[in-house]
Design a protein around this motif. Structure first.
Motif, PDB file in Angstrom:
ATOM      1  N   ALA A 269       0.829  -1.205   0.000  1.00 28.55           N
ATOM      2  CA  ALA A 269       0.000   0.000   0.000  1.00 28.55           C
ATOM      3  C   ALA A 269       0.868   1.262   0.000  1.00 28.55           C
ATOM      4  N   GLU A 270       1.939   1.210   0.760  1.00 29.01           N
ATOM      5  CA  GLU A 270       2.866   2.339   0.823  1.00 29.01           C
ATOM      6  C   GLU A 270       3.499   2.599  -0.544  1.00 29.01           C
ATOM      7  N   MET A 271       3.799   1.518  -1.265  1.00 27.58           N
ATOM      8  CA  MET A 271       4.436   1.622  -2.574  1.00 27.58           C
ATOM      9  C   MET A 271       3.518   2.293  -3.598  1.00 27.58           C
ATOM     10  N   ILE A 272       2.238   1.970  -3.514  1.00 27.14           N
ATOM     11  CA  ILE A 272       1.267   2.593  -4.420  1.00 27.14           C
ATOM     12  C   ILE A 272       1.333   4.113  -4.286  1.00 27.14           C
ATOM     13  N   ILE A 273       1.372   4.579  -3.043  1.00 25.44           N
ATOM     14  CA  ILE A 273       1.381   6.011  -2.772  1.00 25.44           C
ATOM     15  C   ILE A 273       2.722   6.640  -3.146  1.00 25.44           C
ATOM     16  N   ALA A 274       3.814   5.964  -2.831  1.00 24.37           N
ATOM     17  CA  ALA A 274       5.140   6.510  -3.148  1.00 24.37           C
ATOM     18  C   ALA A 274       5.321   6.673  -4.650  1.00 24.37           C
ATOM     19  N   ASP A 275       4.933   5.676  -5.428  1.00 30.07           N
ATOM     20  CA  ASP A 275       5.064   5.751  -6.881  1.00 30.07           C
ATOM     21  C   ASP A 275       4.169   6.844  -7.460  1.00 30.07           C
ATOM     22  N   ALA A 276       2.955   6.912  -6.944  1.00 28.23           N
ATOM     23  CA  ALA A 276       2.015   7.920  -7.439  1.00 28.23           C
ATOM     24  C   ALA A 276       2.532   9.323  -7.158  1.00 28.23           C
ATOM     25  N   ALA A 277       3.101   9.509  -5.987  1.00 21.95           N
ATOM     26  CA  ALA A 277       3.617  10.823  -5.616  1.00 21.95           C
ATOM     27  C   ALA A 277       4.771  11.237  -6.522  1.00 21.95           C
TER      28      ALA A 277
ATOM     29  N   GLY B 198      10.080  18.857 -10.858  1.00 21.45           N
ATOM     30  CA  GLY B 198      11.169  19.642 -10.301  1.00 21.45           C
ATOM     31  C   GLY B 198      11.688  19.147  -8.969  1.00 21.45           C
ATOM     32  N   ASP B 199      11.901  20.099  -8.044  1.00 21.01           N
ATOM     33  CA  ASP B 199      12.452  19.758  -6.733  1.00 21.01           C
ATOM     34  C   ASP B 199      11.537  18.810  -5.967  1.00 21.01           C
ATOM     35  N   GLU B 200      10.235  18.967  -6.183  1.00 19.53           N
ATOM     36  CA  GLU B 200       9.291  18.091  -5.487  1.00 19.53           C
ATOM     37  C   GLU B 200       9.488  16.645  -5.925  1.00 19.53           C
ATOM     38  N   LYS B 201       9.726  16.443  -7.204  1.00 17.82           N
ATOM     39  CA  LYS B 201       9.952  15.089  -7.724  1.00 17.82           C
ATOM     40  C   LYS B 201      11.232  14.505  -7.139  1.00 17.82           C
ATOM     41  N   ILE B 202      12.266  15.326  -7.070  1.00 15.15           N
ATOM     42  CA  ILE B 202      13.541  14.876  -6.502  1.00 15.15           C
ATOM     43  C   ILE B 202      13.350  14.491  -5.031  1.00 15.15           C
ATOM     44  N   ALA B 203      12.617  15.323  -4.296  1.00 13.79           N
ATOM     45  CA  ALA B 203      12.404  15.060  -2.871  1.00 13.79           C
ATOM     46  C   ALA B 203      11.656  13.750  -2.656  1.00 13.79           C
ATOM     47  N   LEU B 204      10.635  13.532  -3.466  1.00 10.00           N
ATOM     48  CA  LEU B 204       9.832  12.318  -3.296  1.00 10.00           C
ATOM     49  C   LEU B 204      10.591  11.073  -3.743  1.00 10.00           C
ATOM     50  N   LEU B 205      11.375  11.199  -4.799  1.00  7.04           N
ATOM     51  CA  LEU B 205      12.180  10.053  -5.236  1.00  7.04           C
ATOM     52  C   LEU B 205      13.234   9.718  -4.193  1.00  7.04           C
ATOM     53  N   GLU B 206      13.809  10.766  -3.591  1.00 12.20           N
ATOM     54  CA  GLU B 206      14.787  10.536  -2.527  1.00 12.20           C
ATOM     55  C   GLU B 206      14.150   9.834  -1.341  1.00 12.20           C
ATOM     56  N   ASP B 207      12.919  10.226  -1.020  1.00 16.23           N
ATOM     57  CA  ASP B 207      12.201   9.586   0.077  1.00 16.23           C
ATOM     58  C   ASP B 207      11.961   8.113  -0.227  1.00 16.23           C
TER      59      ASP B 207
ATOM     60  N   PHE C 205      17.381   8.678  -9.291  1.00 16.98           N
ATOM     61  CA  PHE C 205      17.723   9.787  -8.407  1.00 16.98           C
ATOM     62  C   PHE C 205      19.072  10.391  -8.785  1.00 16.98           C
ATOM     63  N   LEU C 206      20.046   9.555  -9.023  1.00 18.14           N
ATOM     64  CA  LEU C 206      21.376  10.035  -9.394  1.00 18.14           C
ATOM     65  C   LEU C 206      21.326  10.812 -10.703  1.00 18.14           C
ATOM     66  N   GLN C 207      20.506  10.347 -11.633  1.00 17.18           N
ATOM     67  CA  GLN C 207      20.371  11.025 -12.920  1.00 17.18           C
ATOM     68  C   GLN C 207      19.741  12.409 -12.755  1.00 17.18           C
ATOM     69  N   LEU C 208      18.700  12.487 -11.924  1.00 21.45           N
ATOM     70  CA  LEU C 208      17.996  13.756 -11.715  1.00 21.45           C
ATOM     71  C   LEU C 208      18.847  14.791 -10.981  1.00 21.45           C
ATOM     72  N   THR C 209      19.786  14.316 -10.162  1.00 21.80           N
ATOM     73  CA  THR C 209      20.554  15.231  -9.308  1.00 21.80           C
ATOM     74  C   THR C 209      22.026  15.332  -9.698  1.00 21.80           C
ATOM     75  N   LYS C 210      22.356  14.824 -10.864  1.00 24.22           N
ATOM     76  CA  LYS C 210      23.764  14.872 -11.263  1.00 24.22           C
ATOM     77  C   LYS C 210      24.185  16.311 -11.544  1.00 24.22           C
ATOM     78  N   THR C 211      25.464  16.577 -11.331  1.00 24.10           N
ATOM     79  CA  THR C 211      26.003  17.914 -11.561  1.00 24.10           C
ATOM     80  C   THR C 211      26.102  18.176 -13.061  1.00 24.10           C
ATOM     81  N   PRO C 212      25.601  19.312 -13.537  1.00 23.96           N
ATOM     82  CA  PRO C 212      25.638  19.631 -14.970  1.00 23.96           C
ATOM     83  C   PRO C 212      27.066  19.647 -15.502  1.00 23.96           C
TER      84      PRO C 212
END
Length: 594
Positions: free
Chosen positions: A417-425, A431-440, A587-594
């Motif tokens: 059940a937790e996974m359903i919510i984490a993936d949906a989020a 942007g930053d919200e996506k990074i934060a949720l993926l990190e979580d 996560f690493l791809q989204l937050t890699k240094t340009p």
């Protein structure tokens, strides 16, 4: 739009809903009558063990079990919502002898089953009145063979109320007596352990550092009390093991979880062999936080600049929306839980730390407990506990004796059940919200692969050393530090040496090794989740069929029946670990240094 309360309603369990409720105490007063009826049924089985008397014995056991379970649910709720409720604590203590009486009588019943000759037992299990209970009767028969005589087991059971159970209650009292003073937003606050723990993911590094230091120091100040409590709780358990001739400290938890040692070894093997990506994640996260190496204080730190707050109503709506996408049964059940106020989530003092779900099969009601502080992590926790409750909901058609499932599969439904919510989020965010949720989401894998493994390593080694005598607080700190460094692959600059004191799970008397089942449930649920995404909404009924079987078969048979896989092999677990690695890579791809 319906508004949901974040305070649970206990009045639908017992009129009044308090520790001095007359209805509650009237129910407690009925328990001796149920126990007397059970005693009579057990004596009839002992005198003449027939299909009929055994069936009547099972019915009497069920009657006592479901009634005492409802009382236990109420006591869990009362003591969790208010750690200062003295009446609830007294009632809890007074219930212990009744639980002991039930355990003694159940053991006597089990002993009769154990002494039946093989041919008679097999014939009885095929009889219509007992056929549905063949698995649990076989389990009782097998496990009772490992126990001592009725008189000796009776003595051990009698002593538990003032033994391991009393030490477990001592831990609760110690925690309830602690306050943690920290400065947040310029204001000094005096918080409970549950409240201060929620600040571990505060966006301000100074607050996180202070919280970490305050928690570590508070438990260091009381380390002798906690060491004394843990040593004697474990000592009681080990003394019973020694009397029974049990040398392997994992034998009991494996039996409780209905799993083989080969399954446990295969699971940890897959995790240990794939540690590198998660170490890389921790190293990268440390750099994003401006640190050379990850510290314990920053493990739960947010790495994106997002201040999104999700109030309880928004969290409930989000959960319902995405549960609906999985299936109508899950969404409908969760809506019922919100509408009937089965959830205690208010952020207030004197609440017990952590979260749980508890269910009364007598009246098919669940209650969920947590402290909700408005983070997406809190939403995931709420979904997790709703998953537990849904498991009980799926088991409604199953006889209560066949609905007693082990902790490892219990964590499957919650994590699913937790996974359903984490993936949906993650999918809905930008942007930053996506990074934060993926990190979580990745952090959840780190917790279940690394944190849980560190607990398992610590507890295994502690119990081995405890066999030779008292383990000092200093040594407990050393064992915990070593276990954390090993499980986290050396990625930590600092650890939490007193985690053995701060973690409730080490002090639970009923279930030893309250750790590896979480990882089992997480990886098992990954496999189920992957299949659900492949099949679509039609999978919900298959999922509920799997949940209905969790109380009447070993996990190896359960997975083979519903997924067609052998979980004693590392390959099964590796697939789940690899799915978690994909989150790290994203996560690493989204937050890699340009």
């Amino acid at each position: 739009m319906t508004t949901y309360s974040d305070i649970w309603d206990l009045t639908t369990l017992y009129a009044g809903g308090t520790s001095d409720s007359p209805a509650f105490h009237e129910h407690i007063a009925q328990i001796p009558t149920f126990i007397t009826q059970l005693q009579q049924a057990v004596e009839a089985v002992e005198q003449q063990p027939t299909v009929e008397t055994i069936a009547e014995g099972l019915a009497a056991i069920t009657e006592v079990m479901v009634n005492m379970r409802k009382i236990s649910v109420m006591l869990s709720c009362l003591t969790a919502q208010d750690t200062t409720d003295e009446q609830a604590k007294i009632t809890y203590g007074n219930m212990a002898p009744l639980y002991a009486q039930m355990a003694k009588l159940t053991y006597r019943f089990d002993k009769v089953i154990e002494t039946l000759d093989d041919a008679t037992f097999e014939a009885y299990c095929k009889a219509p009145a007992l056929a549905d209970f063949a698995f649990i009767l076989t389990e009782k028969r097998t496990q009772t063979k490992l126990l001592l005589s009725a008189e000796e087991e009776d003595l051990i059971t009698s002593l538990r109320a003032n033994g391991d159970q009393a030490w477990s209650q001592m831990y609760d009292l110690l925690i309830a007596d602690m306050t943690f003073c920290v400065t947040v937003d310029g204001k000094e606050q005096s918080l409970s352990f549950g409240q201060v723990s929620n600040l571990r993911n505060h966006p301000d590094a100074a607050v996180r550092a202070e919280v970490d230091a305050v928690i570590e120091q508070a438990f260091a100040d009381k380390e002798q009390f906690f060491a004394h409590t843990l040593n004697h709780l474990a000592g009681f358990r080990l003394t019973a093991y020694k009397k029974r001739g049990w040398d392997d400290v994992l034998a009991e938890p494996l039996r409780i979880n209905r799993m083989k040692r080969a399954t446990l070894d295969a699971m940890w093997g897959a995790i240990s062999n794939t540690r590198a990506p998660f170490v890389k994640f921790l190293q990268h996260k440390a750099q994003l936080l401006g640190k050379e190496k990850m510290t314990w204080a920053d493990l739960e730190a947010p790495i994106a600049d997002t201040t999104t707050q999700i109030d309880f109503q928004q969290g409930a709506d989000f959960i319902l929306q995405h549960f609906r996408a999985f299936g109508p049964e899950l969404e409908g059940f969760a809506r019922q839980a919100f509408e009937k106020s089965w959830i205690e989530a208010a952020d207030r003092p004197n609440k017990r730390p952590g979260g749980f779900c508890t269910t009364s099969p007598l009246d098919q009601q669940s209650r969920i407990f947590m402290t909700y502080a408005g983070t997406m992590s809190n939403v995931s926790t709420l979904a997790h506990e709703l998953g537990h409750a849904f498991h009980s909901y799926a088991l409604r058609p199953v006889h209560p004796l066949n609905a007693s499932y082990a902790m490892n599969v219990a964590e499957t439904a919650s994590t699913f059940a937790e996974m359903i919510i984490a993936d949906a989020a993650v999918e809905a965010a930008q942007g930053d919200e996506k990074i934060a949720l993926l990190e979580d989401k990745v952090q959840r894998s780190v917790a279940l692969f690394m944190n849980i493994q560190s607990r398992f390593l610590f507890e295994t080694r502690f119990y081995e050393e405890r066999k030779d005598g008292i383990v000092s607080a200093k040594r407990l700190n050393e064992l915990m530090t070593e276990a954390q460094q090993e499980a986290y692959g050396g990625a930590l600059a600092t650890t939490h040496p007193h985690f053995w004191a701060s973690k409730l799970h080490f002090y639970i008397s009923g279930v030893p090794f309250y750790n590896f089942p979480y990882t089992f449930g997480y990886l098992f649920s990954l496999s189920i989740y992957a299949k659900a995404k492949q099949v679509g909404p039609a999978f919900e009924e298959q999922y509920m069929a799997l949940l209905r079987d969790t109380g009447k078969m070993n996990v190896e048979d359960l997975v083979m029946k519903h997924l067609g896989e052998d979980i004693t092999q590392p390959a099964f677990w590796q697939k789940g670990v690899d799915l978690a690695v994909k989150d790290v890579e994203a996560f690493l791809q989204l937050t890699k240094t340009p």
